[in-house]
Scaffold this motif. Structure first.
Motif, PDB file in Angstrom:
ATOM      1  N   PRO B 231       0.830  -1.211   0.000  1.00  0.00           N
ATOM      2  CA  PRO B 231       0.000   0.000   0.000  1.00  0.00           C
ATOM      3  C   PRO B 231       0.862   1.257   0.000  1.00  0.00           C
ATOM      4  CG  PRO B 231      -0.050  -1.087   2.143  1.00  0.00           C
ATOM      5  CD  PRO B 231       0.676  -2.006   1.229  1.00  0.00           C
ATOM      6  N   LYS B 232       0.411   2.250  -0.789  1.00  0.00           N
ATOM      7  CA  LYS B 232       1.173   3.493  -0.860  1.00  0.00           C
ATOM      8  C   LYS B 232       0.737   4.472   0.226  1.00  0.00           C
ATOM      9  CE  LYS B 232       1.326   3.803  -5.933  1.00  0.00           C
ATOM     10  NZ  LYS B 232       0.332   2.800  -6.119  1.00  0.00           N
ATOM     11  N   GLU B 233      -0.566   4.470   0.485  1.00  0.00           N
ATOM     12  CA  GLU B 233      -1.103   5.463   1.409  1.00  0.00           C
ATOM     13  C   GLU B 233      -0.923   5.019   2.858  1.00  0.00           C
ATOM     14  OE1 GLU B 233      -2.408   8.394   0.533  1.00  0.00           O
ATOM     15  OE2 GLU B 233      -2.017   7.935  -1.585  1.00  0.00           O
ATOM     16  N   GLU B 234      -0.649   5.971   3.715  1.00  0.00           N
ATOM     17  CA  GLU B 234      -0.424   5.659   5.113  1.00  0.00           C
ATOM     18  C   GLU B 234      -1.678   5.101   5.775  1.00  0.00           C
ATOM     19  OE1 GLU B 234       0.091   8.826   7.868  1.00  0.00           O
ATOM     20  OE2 GLU B 234       0.244   7.258   9.400  1.00  0.00           O
ATOM     21  N   ARG B 235      -2.862   5.671   5.403  1.00  0.00           N
ATOM     22  CA  ARG B 235      -4.121   5.212   5.999  1.00  0.00           C
ATOM     23  C   ARG B 235      -4.376   3.730   5.677  1.00  0.00           C
ATOM     24  NH1 ARG B 235      -9.094   9.330   5.189  1.00  0.00           N
ATOM     25  NH2 ARG B 235      -7.986  10.107   3.362  1.00  0.00           N
ATOM     26  N   THR B 236      -4.047   3.338   4.432  1.00  0.00           N
ATOM     27  CA  THR B 236      -4.215   1.945   4.040  1.00  0.00           C
ATOM     28  C   THR B 236      -3.267   1.069   4.848  1.00  0.00           C
ATOM     29  OG1 THR B 236      -4.452   2.875   1.838  1.00  0.00           O
ATOM     30  CG2 THR B 236      -4.515   0.487   2.012  1.00  0.00           C
ATOM     31  N   GLN B 237      -2.028   1.523   4.967  1.00  0.00           N
ATOM     32  CA  GLN B 237      -1.026   0.749   5.714  1.00  0.00           C
ATOM     33  C   GLN B 237      -1.478   0.518   7.157  1.00  0.00           C
ATOM     34  OE1 GLN B 237       2.425   3.227   5.244  1.00  0.00           O
ATOM     35  NE2 GLN B 237       2.671   2.690   3.073  1.00  0.00           N
ATOM     36  N   ARG B 238      -1.949   1.608   7.764  1.00  0.00           N
ATOM     37  CA  ARG B 238      -2.382   1.501   9.166  1.00  0.00           C
ATOM     38  C   ARG B 238      -3.549   0.536   9.318  1.00  0.00           C
ATOM     39  NH1 ARG B 238      -4.125   6.788  11.508  1.00  0.00           N
ATOM     40  NH2 ARG B 238      -3.619   7.608   9.451  1.00  0.00           N
ATOM     41  N   PHE B 239      -4.524   0.658   8.392  1.00  0.00           N
ATOM     42  CA  PHE B 239      -5.708  -0.214   8.442  1.00  0.00           C
ATOM     43  C   PHE B 239      -5.307  -1.681   8.312  1.00  0.00           C
ATOM     44  CE2 PHE B 239      -8.911  -2.588   5.950  1.00  0.00           C
ATOM     45  CZ  PHE B 239      -9.942  -2.602   6.864  1.00  0.00           C
ATOM     46  N   LEU B 240      -4.462  -1.975   7.325  1.00  0.00           N
ATOM     47  CA  LEU B 240      -4.067  -3.363   7.093  1.00  0.00           C
ATOM     48  C   LEU B 240      -3.281  -3.893   8.291  1.00  0.00           C
ATOM     49  CD1 LEU B 240      -3.084  -3.175   3.331  1.00  0.00           C
ATOM     50  CD2 LEU B 240      -5.045  -4.354   4.343  1.00  0.00           C
ATOM     51  N   HIS B 241      -2.438  -3.055   8.847  1.00  0.00           N
ATOM     52  CA  HIS B 241      -1.648  -3.464  10.001  1.00  0.00           C
ATOM     53  C   HIS B 241      -2.582  -3.837  11.166  1.00  0.00           C
ATOM     54  CE1 HIS B 241       1.932  -3.710  12.503  1.00  0.00           C
ATOM     55  NE2 HIS B 241       1.201  -3.138  13.457  1.00  0.00           N
ATOM     56  N   ARG B 242      -3.604  -2.962  11.390  1.00  0.00           N
ATOM     57  CA  ARG B 242      -4.545  -3.221  12.492  1.00  0.00           C
ATOM     58  C   ARG B 242      -5.305  -4.531  12.286  1.00  0.00           C
ATOM     59  NH1 ARG B 242      -6.246   2.026  12.547  1.00  0.00           N
ATOM     60  NH2 ARG B 242      -8.143   1.475  11.400  1.00  0.00           N
ATOM     61  N   ILE B 243      -5.712  -4.756  11.041  1.00  0.00           N
ATOM     62  CA  ILE B 243      -6.561  -5.928  10.786  1.00  0.00           C
ATOM     63  C   ILE B 243      -5.747  -7.212  10.836  1.00  0.00           C
ATOM     64  CG2 ILE B 243      -7.115  -6.882   8.508  1.00  0.00           C
ATOM     65  CD1 ILE B 243      -9.689  -5.563   8.591  1.00  0.00           C
ATOM     66  N   LEU B 244      -4.472  -7.141  10.411  1.00  0.00           N
ATOM     67  CA  LEU B 244      -3.645  -8.341  10.388  1.00  0.00           C
ATOM     68  C   LEU B 244      -3.005  -8.620  11.753  1.00  0.00           C
ATOM     69  CD1 LEU B 244      -2.075  -7.791   6.850  1.00  0.00           C
ATOM     70  CD2 LEU B 244      -3.866  -9.437   7.479  1.00  0.00           C
ATOM     71  N   ASN B 245      -2.945  -7.579  12.595  1.00  0.00           N
ATOM     72  CA  ASN B 245      -2.368  -7.776  13.939  1.00  0.00           C
ATOM     73  C   ASN B 245      -3.352  -7.252  14.991  1.00  0.00           C
ATOM     74  OD1 ASN B 245       0.547  -8.412  12.962  1.00  0.00           O
ATOM     75  ND2 ASN B 245      -0.029  -6.493  11.965  1.00  0.00           N
ATOM     76  N   PRO B 246      -4.478  -7.949  15.132  1.00  0.00           N
ATOM     77  CA  PRO B 246      -5.568  -7.384  15.958  1.00  0.00           C
ATOM     78  C   PRO B 246      -5.208  -7.236  17.426  1.00  0.00           C
ATOM     79  CG  PRO B 246      -6.077  -9.628  15.246  1.00  0.00           C
ATOM     80  CD  PRO B 246      -4.837  -9.226  14.542  1.00  0.00           C
ATOM     81  N   THR B 247      -4.225  -7.976  17.914  1.00  0.00           N
ATOM     82  CA  THR B 247      -3.975  -7.916  19.369  1.00  0.00           C
ATOM     83  C   THR B 247      -2.886  -6.927  19.734  1.00  0.00           C
ATOM     84  OG1 THR B 247      -2.491  -9.794  19.102  1.00  0.00           O
ATOM     85  CG2 THR B 247      -4.732 -10.270  19.853  1.00  0.00           C
ATOM     86  N   GLU B 248      -2.241  -6.328  18.735  1.00  0.00           N
ATOM     87  CA  GLU B 248      -1.144  -5.418  19.047  1.00  0.00           C
ATOM     88  C   GLU B 248      -1.603  -4.150  19.731  1.00  0.00           C
ATOM     89  OE1 GLU B 248       1.654  -4.135  15.983  1.00  0.00           O
ATOM     90  OE2 GLU B 248       2.120  -6.280  15.756  1.00  0.00           O
TER      91      GLU B 248
END
Lengths: 232, 248
Positions: B231-248
């Motif tokens: 992902p190029k956009e920061e918002r996309t990166q953050r969203f994907l990170h949250r969804i793939l690492n839900p317990t962080e």
């Protein structure tokens, strides 16, 4: 066979009179009270359904008219409504017997109360059901009749049954506009046996009770049959 | 096949969609991703006029609706009949059997021959693996089974476009697979699909294009290999990170 009056602690129960009165009163119940209830309820339900459908629609002026109707009926005593219709019709040069007059009054009354039952049960069907109908291409009307009403009517059966049983008893008010139904018959018998009048009224109450008891058994059976597609 | 231009939708003072443009080509699968409240479900529901946009055009090749003007009920119904929809909460008709649910649209709306529709409906139920459940009522089925009936019901009207609104979000984890399997089959058969989902892996596998939406705007769009993996956009990166690492 009980042929003479029995005495309990000074109270004299006139068994003979009660036996003689039972059939005449019951027959008025079967001939007048029950048909009056059934016919009024039938027309009342039709009025109620139309009222409910108008009130959930977006036809503004009609909605307003039907809201006023429901409010007026619910806000005034049934006895007063009966009297108004009884005296209003001749004023309008409409000459009909007390019996059809009572049917008009009871139908309008049931119509207002039951319309609220229908309206609430239509609104209780989840919005997703409307949307499911729309997404398979249905119009508003089609969705209403094929999807929403079948589910809403199921929900409305218990409260409607209550209204119906309530109506059986309310028809006794028709005695006040000279309809010879169950209660008026007992009044007539009582008038010639003033000393025992309380027993005649207890007998009338007992007959209403039997009719309503049978109806509530029928209600339970109907509800069980309608349960077939709901999870237990 | 479908072109959306300048779509806007406001609920009260809350602007949910701010001028969305998108295009759906025939045979393609579009996955719409985004945080909750981003407007993704509203966007999907605007495509078949379950929500009426305030402005914008939803246009199929042979039927365009411009919501900037007054739209007739008839136009909305025509638009709706282009798509089939699968709901998060299934929304099966509880008073009809599985088979009747599937047959309802073709018979009641399309007025097609009952015998043909019945045969097709059984074929569709077979496709979603529920032929033997055809005479049961929805409450007798599991969530996954109900959702597969929901898919069959939507397919039965032979829509041009299939819309999926978070089809697996209400399901127990062990039932998600059976629904995704059916959707994967549809994609490989060439159905045109727009899918609002949280299943990143699934989107990666079957989508031709991923749209990431946040705050009522499309933040990023492109093939899954780009949007999801790089992902190029920061918002996309953050969203994907949250969804793939839900317990962080």
């Amino acid at each position: 066979m009980l042929t003479s009056n029995m005495v309990f602690g000074g109270i004299v129960i006139p068994w003979e009179l009660l036996q003689q009165s039972f059939w005449p009163i019951l027959i008025e119940g079967i001939k007048v009270t029950i048909p009056l209830t059934l016919i009024s309820f039938f027309f009342g339900i039709i009025i109620a359904l139309i009222t409910a459908l108008v009130r959930i629609s977006n036809i503004k002026p009609l909605r307003w008219i039907f809201s006023v109707y429901v409010s007026a009926i619910r806000g005034t005593p049934l006895l007063v409504q009966l009297f108004i219709i009884f005296y209003l019709l001749p004023e309008l040069n409409i000459m009909i017997d007390p019996y059809p007059t009572a049917i008009i009054a009871f139908s309008l009354n049931v119509g207002a109360y039951a319309s609220e039952i229908f309206r609430a049960s239509i609104l209780s069907v989840p919005k997703g059901q409307w949307e499911a109908g729309f997404t398979i291409g249905m119009t508003y009307r089609k969705t209403l009749f094929r999807v929403i009403l079948p589910q809403a009517l199921r929900v409305s059966v218990p409260p409607l049954s209550n209204s119906f049983i309530g109506l059986v008893k309310e028809t006794s008010l028709a005695s006040q506009i000279l309809v010879t139904e169950l209660f008026r018959k007992s009044q007539q018998i009582g008038a010639t046996n003033l000393d025992q009048i309380v027993y005649i009224y207890i007998l009338a109450a007992f007959i209403y009770w039997i009719i309503c008891f049978v109806l509530s058994l029928a209600q339970h059976r109907l509800e069980r049959r309608l349960d077939r597609y709901t999870a237990r | 096949m479908l072109a959306v231009k300048g779509l806007k939708k406001t609920f009260g003072t809350n602007t949910v969609l701010k001028s969305i443009d998108m295009q759906v080509d025939k045979g393609k699968v579009i996955a719409i991703l985004g945080p909750s409240g981003s407007g993704k479900t509203t966007l999907l529901r605007c495509l078949n006029a379950l929500e009426i946009p305030d402005e914008g055009i939803v246009g199929f090749e042979d039927h365009q609706v411009d919501f900037s003007q007054e739209v007739k009920q008839q136009e909305l119904i025509k638009l709706r009949r282009k798509s089939g929809m699968v709901f998060q909460s299934y929304n099966l008709f509880p008073h009809r059997t599985v088979l009747e649910n599937v047959m309802e649209g073709p018979i009641q709306v399309q007025k097609r021959d009952k015998q043909t529709v019945r045969a097709e409906a059984i074929e569709l139920l077979n496709k979603v693996g529920l032929k033997d459940k055809k005479d049961l009522y929805p409450y007798q089925l599991s969530g996954g089974q109900q959702q597969r009936v929901g898919i069959a019901r939507a397919l039965a009207i032979k829509p041009e476009l299939m819309l999926f609104d978070e089809p697996t979000s209400a399901l127990d984890p062990e039932l998600i697979g059976e629904v995704l399997r059916v959707m994967r089959d549809l994609a490989s058969e060439g159905w045109t699909m727009v899918v609002v989902t949280h299943e990143i892996k699934f989107a990666q596998e079957i989508a031709d294009e991923v749209i990431f939406i946040d705050g009522g705007v499309i933040v990023e769009q492109g093939p899954p290999a780009e949007v999801l993996s790089h992902p190029k956009e920061e918002r996309t990166q953050r969203f994907l990170h949250r969804i793939l690492n839900p317990t962080e």
